[in-house]
Write a protein that holds these residues in place. Structure first.
Motif, PDB file in Angstrom:
ATOM      1  N   PHE A 173     -24.878  26.574  28.171  1.00 47.95           N
ATOM      2  CA  PHE A 173     -25.516  25.844  29.273  1.00 47.95           C
ATOM      3  C   PHE A 173     -27.024  25.943  29.057  1.00 47.95           C
ATOM      4  CE2 PHE A 173     -27.375  25.885  33.596  1.00 47.95           C
ATOM      5  CZ  PHE A 173     -26.987  24.623  33.999  1.00 47.95           C
ATOM      6  N   ILE A 174     -27.678  24.791  28.962  1.00 43.47           N
ATOM      7  CA  ILE A 174     -29.130  24.763  28.710  1.00 43.47           C
ATOM      8  C   ILE A 174     -29.814  24.304  29.987  1.00 43.47           C
ATOM      9  CG2 ILE A 174     -30.965  23.697  27.352  1.00 43.47           C
ATOM     10  CD1 ILE A 174     -28.862  23.246  25.150  1.00 43.47           C
ATOM     11  N   THR A 175     -30.758  25.100  30.459  1.00 39.80           N
ATOM     12  CA  THR A 175     -31.433  24.731  31.709  1.00 39.80           C
ATOM     13  C   THR A 175     -32.937  24.637  31.469  1.00 39.80           C
ATOM     14  OG1 THR A 175     -31.823  25.428  33.980  1.00 39.80           O
ATOM     15  CG2 THR A 175     -31.477  27.176  32.405  1.00 39.80           C
ATOM     16  N   PRO A 176     -33.585  23.587  31.980  1.00 41.68           N
ATOM     17  CA  PRO A 176     -35.056  23.497  31.855  1.00 41.68           C
ATOM     18  C   PRO A 176     -35.722  24.434  32.850  1.00 41.68           C
ATOM     19  CG  PRO A 176     -34.167  21.535  32.935  1.00 41.68           C
ATOM     20  CD  PRO A 176     -33.004  22.394  32.596  1.00 41.68           C
ATOM     21  N   LEU A 177     -36.700  25.183  32.387  1.00 42.93           N
ATOM     22  CA  LEU A 177     -37.369  26.142  33.264  1.00 42.93           C
ATOM     23  C   LEU A 177     -38.409  25.455  34.142  1.00 42.93           C
ATOM     24  CD1 LEU A 177     -37.775  29.071  30.734  1.00 42.93           C
ATOM     25  CD2 LEU A 177     -36.035  28.788  32.492  1.00 42.93           C
ATOM     26  N   SER A 178     -38.826  24.256  33.777  1.00 40.71           N
ATOM     27  CA  SER A 178     -39.790  23.528  34.614  1.00 40.71           C
ATOM     28  C   SER A 178     -39.331  22.081  34.687  1.00 40.71           C
ATOM     29  CB  SER A 178     -41.198  23.615  34.023  1.00 40.71           C
ATOM     30  OG  SER A 178     -41.220  22.897  32.800  1.00 40.71           O
ATOM     31  N   ASN A 179     -40.138  21.241  35.322  1.00 41.40           N
ATOM     32  CA  ASN A 179     -39.722  19.851  35.513  1.00 41.40           C
ATOM     33  C   ASN A 179     -39.728  19.063  34.209  1.00 41.40           C
ATOM     34  OD1 ASN A 179     -39.349  20.270  38.193  1.00 41.40           O
ATOM     35  ND2 ASN A 179     -41.432  19.682  38.768  1.00 41.40           N
ATOM     36  N   THR A 180     -40.597  19.431  33.281  1.00 40.91           N
ATOM     37  CA  THR A 180     -40.671  18.672  32.027  1.00 40.91           C
ATOM     38  C   THR A 180     -39.723  19.295  31.016  1.00 40.91           C
ATOM     39  OG1 THR A 180     -42.466  20.088  31.303  1.00 40.91           O
ATOM     40  CG2 THR A 180     -43.074  18.027  32.414  1.00 40.91           C
ATOM     41  N   ILE A 181     -39.063  18.415  30.272  1.00 39.38           N
ATOM     42  CA  ILE A 181     -38.119  18.923  29.278  1.00 39.38           C
ATOM     43  C   ILE A 181     -38.842  18.990  27.934  1.00 39.38           C
ATOM     44  CG2 ILE A 181     -35.980  18.411  28.059  1.00 39.38           C
ATOM     45  CD1 ILE A 181     -34.951  17.193  30.628  1.00 39.38           C
ATOM     46  N   THR A 182     -39.244  20.201  27.560  1.00 41.78           N
ATOM     47  CA  THR A 182     -39.853  20.403  26.246  1.00 41.78           C
ATOM     48  C   THR A 182     -39.179  21.619  25.625  1.00 41.78           C
ATOM     49  OG1 THR A 182     -41.549  21.750  27.296  1.00 41.78           O
ATOM     50  CG2 THR A 182     -42.108  19.443  26.877  1.00 41.78           C
ATOM     51  N   ALA A 183     -39.399  21.783  24.310  1.00 41.39           N
ATOM     52  CA  ALA A 183     -38.677  22.835  23.584  1.00 41.39           C
ATOM     53  C   ALA A 183     -38.975  24.219  24.152  1.00 41.39           C
ATOM     54  CB  ALA A 183     -39.040  22.787  22.114  1.00 41.39           C
ATOM     55  N   ASP A 184     -40.233  24.461  24.521  1.00 41.11           N
ATOM     56  CA  ASP A 184     -40.563  25.816  24.973  1.00 41.11           C
ATOM     57  C   ASP A 184     -40.156  26.050  26.428  1.00 41.11           C
ATOM     58  OD1 ASP A 184     -42.309  23.982  25.878  1.00 41.11           O
ATOM     59  OD2 ASP A 184     -44.101  25.243  25.704  1.00 41.11           O
ATOM     60  N   GLN A 185     -39.738  24.982  27.098  1.00 41.66           N
ATOM     61  CA  GLN A 185     -39.346  25.144  28.509  1.00 41.66           C
ATOM     62  C   GLN A 185     -37.829  25.173  28.703  1.00 41.66           C
ATOM     63  OE1 GLN A 185     -41.286  25.697  31.201  1.00 41.66           O
ATOM     64  NE2 GLN A 185     -42.978  25.916  29.750  1.00 41.66           N
ATOM     65  N   LEU A 186     -37.057  25.208  27.623  1.00 42.96           N
ATOM     66  CA  LEU A 186     -35.597  25.235  27.744  1.00 42.96           C
ATOM     67  C   LEU A 186     -35.078  26.638  27.476  1.00 42.96           C
ATOM     68  CD1 LEU A 186     -34.586  21.941  25.911  1.00 42.96           C
ATOM     69  CD2 LEU A 186     -34.616  22.358  28.351  1.00 42.96           C
ATOM     70  N   GLN A 187     -34.057  27.017  28.241  1.00 43.02           N
ATOM     71  CA  GLN A 187     -33.440  28.332  28.067  1.00 43.02           C
ATOM     72  C   GLN A 187     -31.925  28.131  28.071  1.00 43.02           C
ATOM     73  OE1 GLN A 187     -34.586  31.749  27.959  1.00 43.02           O
ATOM     74  NE2 GLN A 187     -32.408  32.118  27.642  1.00 43.02           N
ATOM     75  N   GLY A 188     -31.209  28.799  27.163  1.00 41.56           N
ATOM     76  CA  GLY A 188     -29.756  28.609  27.100  1.00 41.56           C
ATOM     77  C   GLY A 188     -28.996  29.904  27.368  1.00 41.56           C
ATOM     78  N   VAL A 189     -27.799  29.764  27.956  1.00 45.26           N
ATOM     79  CA  VAL A 189     -26.864  30.894  28.046  1.00 45.26           C
ATOM     80  C   VAL A 189     -25.559  30.423  27.426  1.00 45.26           C
ATOM     81  CG1 VAL A 189     -27.828  32.001  30.101  1.00 45.26           C
ATOM     82  CG2 VAL A 189     -26.161  30.186  30.382  1.00 45.26           C
ATOM     83  N   TRP A 190     -24.794  31.357  26.874  1.00 43.27           N
ATOM     84  CA  TRP A 190     -23.518  30.922  26.323  1.00 43.27           C
ATOM     85  C   TRP A 190     -22.400  31.792  26.875  1.00 43.27           C
ATOM     86  CZ3 TRP A 190     -26.588  33.356  22.320  1.00 43.27           C
ATOM     87  CH2 TRP A 190     -26.056  34.570  21.852  1.00 43.27           C
ATOM     88  N   ALA A 191     -21.193  31.266  26.735  1.00 45.43           N
ATOM     89  CA  ALA A 191     -20.026  31.977  27.245  1.00 45.43           C
ATOM     90  C   ALA A 191     -19.532  32.926  26.175  1.00 45.43           C
ATOM     91  CB  ALA A 191     -18.930  30.972  27.608  1.00 45.43           C
TER      92      ALA A 191
END
Length: 1451
Positions: A229-247
């Motif tokens: 699951f990849i979630t954007p940490l801010s309103n803009t979707i950029t590489a440094d603002q994305l964070q992922g978790v996995w099962a």
């Protein structure tokens, strides 16, 4: 919930093409569907389901771009993006036609009111003419794996590990950015996120991706099968603002689909199961919520052979999910895992002849508007390759070719394969959860409603008798529901039958407002409302009519947003008004015309998402996450009734609700818990206590805050009431799909009515049950606390009948049709026809068991006692014992704290304890009996309890258990006990079973019944049926009588032939049974219970005459004639005689005696008339024979009567005349029994003649009065027949004292004369003569003092009495009398019973003077009989005594 209905439709593409469609993508509103084949993009319209436009790629462009693979719509439906095999994104503009251009238009008949009124109205119900225009393609230079639209952006995943964000409008390099997957940091949760990228994402790309608005992130399946699951940490979707978790621990993911309403992500796996994950709000990690998988229990041959999950599709309302696998098949689950439908088993998978069908393989599928259709693209078989293979493999595969041809979907190979459209109906709860406070199941399909309704006449009759009907539509006006009204008698109406009430939605409303979005039903189940795209309409079951808006502009200017509900006879609608451009709450009265002029309108400040009604309150949930409470009041001041709406309270929930779309339902309830303080103002108990909010499957409760100072109501002015604020919310349960509660109250069933019922998907149901305090001394015992009890049910719950402790649901049933002839196999053979059946289930035993497990036995007892009057309460108890017994007795490990003893102790509190245990035991296998009776007690003790409670049928059931568990001697002892008790209580059926049972024990055959002749059953009932029908009906066959007599002879006497070894035991057993029967007969005779004796003899085929012969000088004596006479009067409901008022004034007690008996007589006669309706139960086997014989009998009685008339004045000797009269009376009494209508008058006439002849007087006025009095003094006809029959039996057996008593009650002088004549015989013992003499003297004394009605009769027989007194020692000439001992043996083949009985004039020797061959013996004598059987004259006793059986059963 969703249910398949009918067959799927097939939509054929009109364009000729060899290409197969393989991908379908709906637009945001699901009005359009984009269908892709290799070089073709087609757009289909939803209703009508037609092809609008098709774009076919040129060969040159197709070579450049590669074949089409995926498509995605822009959210406003103005563009389509298509991904191709060579990494290109092709963008198409969807251009609408001109204003008046449409492909298909409805044609209206002339004069139709539905014409174009509002701008844009007509286009919306026609298929619009669209065109497609390709824009400049975008080359991403890598194969495209996933394509998703998000607002103004298009997200594209490619196989080189990049995520591209393209702008829909600004295409080119500046409108796009790319993010490398390897740069996104992945961790197991957000708290432990490491800085820097994860190393293991090299060479990995995103295989499948979906965006979830409410989770604000992307659910992804990576190419190595991991889920993330990849979630954007801010309103803009950029590489440094994305964070992922996995099962953790999953690496076989194949596809993903997200549920925005419940914040769930469903990942398909290669193993065939679907893992549903949620995001933990505190840590941000992925948590497994539940699994969707086929169980081996229901799908044993397919559950692990489905292949990987291919597609997952959530319905538009997110309440169900459809799954398909690589190997084909469709399966439907509810949001939290309740399984609804699967096409891999049962009729979907097998043909009529049992051969297996290949499941339909699916390349793509999509839900249609509102979930009424599932559009499916099946994979077409590659026929050419198969044909080549078949040629290679040889001749034996010809059948396969034939099957494959049948499987091919299109009828002509040149047309494209069709689209399959599966049709669904769904529960109103899925979109309009306010229907959960009703007790009706309401389903709606695309164009019809299905509702469970009982008989409307029952509803009306059980409701208030003073119901006022409405002046306009004749329907009853609504009253506040009375606890005893039809609502609480739900059983009779809601469970009346299994049928649905199907209501077709008005076509005029449908054609312009399809699809139906909301449906609601009122509490009485008589009114429904539906809302489509615009406006709404409602329907009444009373009038069977729809009401639509008279003004179509008003209908088209509103759209229902928050649902609709019924309040009394108003429809409550939360809608948006297009003209004023604002949200409104409107109430329309049911009986007024549907027009805004009659509506009460309240303006709202924010969009309404949900609406619900509780008592006189409306609760709204709005888009700004606030809850509003409004009160409604009915006003009758205007010419038409209106309702006034007043805002009571607003509660902001924005702190607790992350997104308004997550709220599934909002409900007001009176459910409350004790929060530290008791209620100080008891009158507030009935007020609204709490708000229930289903927030994405979490049930949240907000209670009133009573911690502040409590103000008594009388201290505050009425207009200044301030409602209490609400406490912070509390989470009650997880994974909740539906909530049921009721606003009704019933003090007797408080547990059930004040509980909260939850449906939780695969976890079954839960009930939040109130627990009441122990001491009932408080006037208001408020609930101290509650307990949540889970329980499993086998159906999907759609409604709860609160008082009846039932859950109502629905289930899919299938009907299979044989294969049609032809080269192609049609859909009717591929799929069964689907129907929806109503189901219901009891849940009470689950709750009782859960309470007992938690040591809450007292609460369980209170709950069970409140439901003990339910008709299926015994079944509930049995189920509880059975389930616990099965679990514990079959458990492999020892159970530390077994529940069965507790359950057994619990059931002993109820009177049906004994019956419950034995029924449960008999439905359980023998191996578990020891465990069961170890807990509930020894079956011998239970048997004895049954006997003490006089529950003989249950005791008989215990006997079967004793027979299996104990030694034969013990079961024989108990069987004897039960047999004697059954004899005493006159349970004849049971007696017959017991005789059979005792014989089975005796012959050592424990399991099977004894070897009796095949006609043994008629033997027990044949005589009874026969005699009963002689007096009432003529339909009994003659053969049965003969066989009945023979079998009885065989059953109860010693065998005459040589005894084989097996027969010896039977002989002893017969002797044993005979002894018990003799003992009972002696007992009855001692107690002067002649009527019971007759019943006993007839029902059990007891040889009464033979037995009486043996007992003639022992028990068959009459000790006290007067008491015997009184007892007979009472037993046979025979009135004491009265004499005409002119002659003797009767004493008071005589009058009183007379009135009492005459009322009893009337009762008995009315009961007889009731009984005659079901008398003709005899099988009409040989009706003709019996009719002929009976007619002959009736004829004889008439002949005899007429001969009596003719012989009246002819000279005859006194002896002959007497015997003639005796025979005649006998015959006539039987004749009257045979034919009530014709001979009864003759009989009465004959009796008067008997009196007249015997007294040799001419008729005078006094005599006429005497005759009419005699007629008035007769008892019921049936009693007369029974007494005559008993008289015959006692005569046969030579019991002269009883003959005198019966002769007295019948006031038959001839009988007395005859008996006194016999007393002179030397064969008669002196003590009998003495007994008769003293008895008659005692009667004379009693008559003189107590019953003067007998005086005339005693005067009539005075000469005989005088003779008796005077000449006790004199002898009568011997030829006039044959010894009674010999007479009792008559009736063999040589006696008069063997041949046809001679006419009375010819009868001589024994029969004539004694009347020992009366015509009642004629039937048996006239039948052929086997030579080996001896035949005592006992058939009449069966016949006659059967009469007694009536009153036996009557009493």
């Amino acid at each position: 919930m969703y249910f398949l209905t009918g067959w799927p439709r097939r939509l054929l593409c009109p364009l000729r093409s060899e290409e197969e469609p393989f991908h379908i993508q709906p637009s945001s509103q699901r009005l359009y569907f984009a269908v892709l084949s290799q070089t073709q993009l087609s757009i289909w319209f939803s209703r009508p389901s037609v092809l609008i436009v098709s774009y076919i790629e040129s060969a040159k462009a197709a070579a450049q771009f590669g074949s089409y693979q995926k498509a995605e719509w822009k959210p406003d439906d103005s563009m389509i993006a298509v991904a191709t095999a060579k990494g290109y994104i092709l963008l198409f503009d969807v251009l609408g036609g001109g204003d008046d251009k449409s492909l298909y238009e409805p044609v209206y008949p002339k004069g139709s009111s539905r014409v174009k009124v509002t701008p844009g109205y007509k286009e919306e119900q026609c298929a619009p003419a669209l065109s497609l225009e390709m824009k400049k393609p975008v080359d991403l230079e890598a194969p495209i794996t996933s394509l998703r639209s998000l607002q103004e952006d298009l997200f594209v995943c490619t196989a080189d590990g990049y995520l591209h964000v393209l702008h829909w409008d600004g295409l080119g390099s500046n409108g796009r950015k790319s993010i490398c997957l390897a740069t996104i940091p992945f961790s197991l949760d957000l708290q432990s996120a490491r800085g820097g990228p994860s190393l293991d994402l090299e060479e990995v790309h995103i295989r499948c991706m979906e965006y979830c608005v409410t989770l604000d992130g992307f659910a992804v399946v990576l190419s190595d099968g991991r889920l993330g699951f990849i979630t954007p940490l801010s309103n803009t979707i950029t590489a440094d603002q994305l964070q992922g978790v996995w099962a953790a621990d999953v690496n076989d993911g194949t596809c993903v689909a997200v549920n925005t309403k419940y914040r769930l992500m469903a990942f398909g796996c290669a193993g065939g199961s679907v893992l549903v994950y949620m995001i933990d709000t505190t840590t941000g990690s992925m948590q497994l919520s539940h699994k969707l998988e086929l169980t081996p229990k229901h799908y044993p041959d397919i559950y692990n052979k489905t292949g990987p999950v291919k597609l997952i599709c959530w319905s538009p309302d997110y309440s169900v999910v459809m799954v398909t696998w690589e190997c084909g098949g469709l399966s439907l689950w509810s949001v939290f895992g309740a399984h609804l439908i699967c096409t891999l088993g049962e009729d979907f998978a097998y043909r009529c002849d049992g051969t297996k069908k290949d499941p339909v393989k699916i390349s793509s599928m999509s839900w249609g508007a509102e979930g009424y259709h599932l559009w499916v693209l099946p994979i077409k078989q590659e026929r050419k390759r198969q044909e080549v293979q078949q040629q290679e493999e040889g001749v034996e595969e010809k059948e396969v070719e034939k099957k494959e041809e049948e499987k091919a979907t299109p009828p002509q190979p040149s047309l494209q394969a069709g689209i399959l459209q599966f049709q669904f109906i769904k529960s109103a709860l899925t979109v309009n959860p306010c229907t959960s406070n009703q007790e009706h199941v309401l389903l709606h399909g695309e164009d019809r409603l299905y509702l469970t309704c009982g008989d409307t006449s029952q509803v009306q009759s059980t409701s208030d008798p003073h119901t006022h009907t409405h002046p306009q539509d004749g329907s009853p006006l609504h009253h506040p529901p009375d606890p005893d009204s039809s609502l609480s008698k739900g059983l009779s109406t809601l469970l009346g039958h299994k049928h649905w009430h199907v209501v077709q939605i008005h076509s005029t409303y449908l054609e312009s407002n399809w699809p139906i979005r909301f449906a609601a039903i009122d509490t009485a189940g008589q009114c429904m409302a539906v809302a489509g795209r615009r406006g709404f309409a409602h329907y009444s079951l009373f009038t069977r009519k729809w009401k639509l808006f008279g003004n179509i502009t008003q209908e088209q200017n509103m759209t229902v947003t928050g649902g609709l509900a019924w309040w009394k006879d108003f429809v409550v609608v939360a809608c948006y008004n297009f003209i004023d451009q604002q949200e409104q709450l409107r109430l329309y009265q049911r009986s007024s015309n549907l027009d805004n002029a009659f509506a009460s309108v309240t303006k709202l400040h924010s969009d309404t998402l949900l609406l619900n009604v509780f008592r006189d309150l409306v609760i709204l949930f709005r888009a700004d996450c606030s809850i509003c409470l409004y009160s409604i009041e009915r006003r009758n001041d205007s010419p038409y009734p209106t309702a006034s709406v007043e805002l009571l309270q607003e509660v902001s929930m924005s702190r607790y609700i992350p997104h308004p779309a997550l709220v599934v339902s909002v409900t007001l309830t009176s459910v409350r818990t004790e929060t530290g303080i008791t209620l100080k103002a008891p009158q507030q108990a009935g007020m609204v206590e709490s708000i229930m909010l289903n927030l994405a499957g979490q049930l949240i409760m907000l209670q009133r805050d009573r911690s502040g100072p409590q103000v008594r109501e009388k201290e505050t002015p009425a207009n200044n009431k301030k409602l209490l604020p609400f406490c912070p919310p509390v989470v009650l349960a997880q994974c909740v799909e539906n909530v049921w509660t009721t606003c009704r109250s019933n003090k007797k069933k408080r547990h059930l009515l004040e509980a909260l019922w939850l449906s939780c998907g695969e976890a079954g149901m839960k009930v939040w049950l109130p627990l009441f305090p122990r001491d009932h001394r408080k006037p208001h015992s408020f609930l101290s606390r509650r307990i949540m009890l889970p329980f499993h049910i086998n159906i999907y719950p759609l409604a709860v009948l609160f008082e009846d402790a039932l859950v109502l649901g629905a289930t899919n049933e299938t009907v299979l049709y044989d294969r049609m002839q032809g080269s192609s196999e049609p859909l009717e053979a591929l799929f069964p026809y689907c129907t929806v059946e109503r189901t219901s289930q009891i849940y009470l035993h689950h709750i009782l068991r859960q309470l007992l497990v938690r040591n809450l036995g007292e609460q369980a007892l209170m709950l069970a006692q409140s439901c003990a009057s339910l008709p299926y309460f015994p079944h509930v108890m049995e189920l509880m014992v059975h389930v616990v017994l099965e679990e514990e007795a079959t458990s492999r490990e020892p159970i530390p704290d077994p529940l069965l003893p507790t359950v057994a102790k619990f059931i002993t509190e109820f009177p049906l304890f004994l019956q419950t245990i034995v029924h449960c035991a008999r439905k359980t296998e023998y191996a578990l009996w020891n465990y069961l009776f170890a807990a509930v007690g020894n079956p011998k003790d239970l048997f004895e309890e049954c006997l003490m409670a006089q529950d003989l049928d249950t005791a008989a059931s215990y006997l079967i258990i004793l027979q299996n568990m104990e030694a034969p001697a013990v079961s024989r002892q108990h069987a004897t006990l039960l047999f004697n008790t059954a004899l005493e209580h006159g349970k004849w059926d049971l007696c017959r079973h017991m005789i059979r049972f005792l014989k089975a024990i005796g012959s050592g055959e424990m399991e099977s019944p004894p070897p009796t002749p095949t006609t043994q059953e008629p033997s027990s009932t044949g005589g009874f049926e026969f005699f009963r029908n002689r007096s009432i009906s003529l339909s009994q066959s003659a053969d049965v009588i003969a066989t009945g007599k023979i079998n009885l002879q065989k059953t109860f006497s010693m065998p005459s032939g040589p005894c084989v070894k097996g027969r010896e035991a039977e002989c002893a057993e017969n002797m044993y049974i005979d002894m018990m029967l003799w003992r009972h007969a002696r007992h009855l005779l001692e107690q002067v219970r002649l009527r019971d004796l007759g019943c006993f003899s007839a029902q059990l085929g007891f040889e009464l005459i033979g037995w009486l012969c043996r007992e003639r000088n022992r028990v068959a004596r009459v000790e006290d004639f007067v008491s015997a006479l009184k007892k007979l009067h009472k037993d046979f409901l025979w009135p004491f005689p009265v004499i005409p008022g002119g002659s003797v004034s009767s004493p008071l007690k005589n009058g009183r005696c007379r009135t009492v008996l005459s009322t009893r007589l009337l009762k008995s006669q009315s009961a007889d008339s009731l009984l005659t309706s079901d008398m003709d139960t005899a099988p009409p086997q040989a009706a003709s024979a019996s009719h002929a014989w009976l007619d002959g009998l009736g004829q004889r009685s008439k002949d005899t009567a007429s001969s009596a008339h003719s012989n009246q004045h002819s000279p005859q000797t006194h002896d002959a005349f007497l015997s003639l009269l005796t025979n005649k009376v006998e015959e006539c009494s039987i004749g009257s029994a045979t034919d009530l209508t014709e001979t009864s008058s003759v009989v009465d006439g004959d009796w008067t003649m008997v009196d007249e002849n015997s007294s040799t007087l001419s008729l005078s006025q006094a005599e006429l009065e005497h005759i009419s009095m005699e007629l008035a003094n007769k008892g019921p006809h049936k009693s007369q027949v029974q007494l005559r029959y008993l008289l015959h039996v006692f005569m046969e057996a030579g019991c002269l004292e009883w003959c005198v008593v019966i002769g007295l009650i019948l006031r038959d002088a001839n009988v007395i004369k005859q008996v006194i004549g016999f007393l002179d015989s030397p064969e008669v013992p002196q003590d009998t003569v003495q007994s008769v003499r003293s008895g008659l003297l005692a009667v004379d004394t009693w008559v003189s003092t107590d019953c003067l009605g007998y005086k005339p009769f005693l005067k009539l027989i005075q000469p005989q009495l005088q003779d008796l007194m005077d000449s006790a020692a004199e002898q009568v000439p011997p030829e006039a009398f044959q010894p009674t001992g010999q007479s009792s043996k008559l009736g063999g083949p040589e006696g008069p019973g063997g041949a046809a009985v001679p006419r009375p004039e010819d009868s001589r020797g024994v029969a004539a003077p004694l009347g020992l061959a009366p015509p009642s013996l004629e039937p048996a004598g006239s039948f052929p009989r086997p030579p080996s059987e001896d035949c005592p004259p006992e058939q009449t006793e069966e016949q006659g005594d059967e009469e007694g059986a009536y009153d036996c059963t009557l009493s």
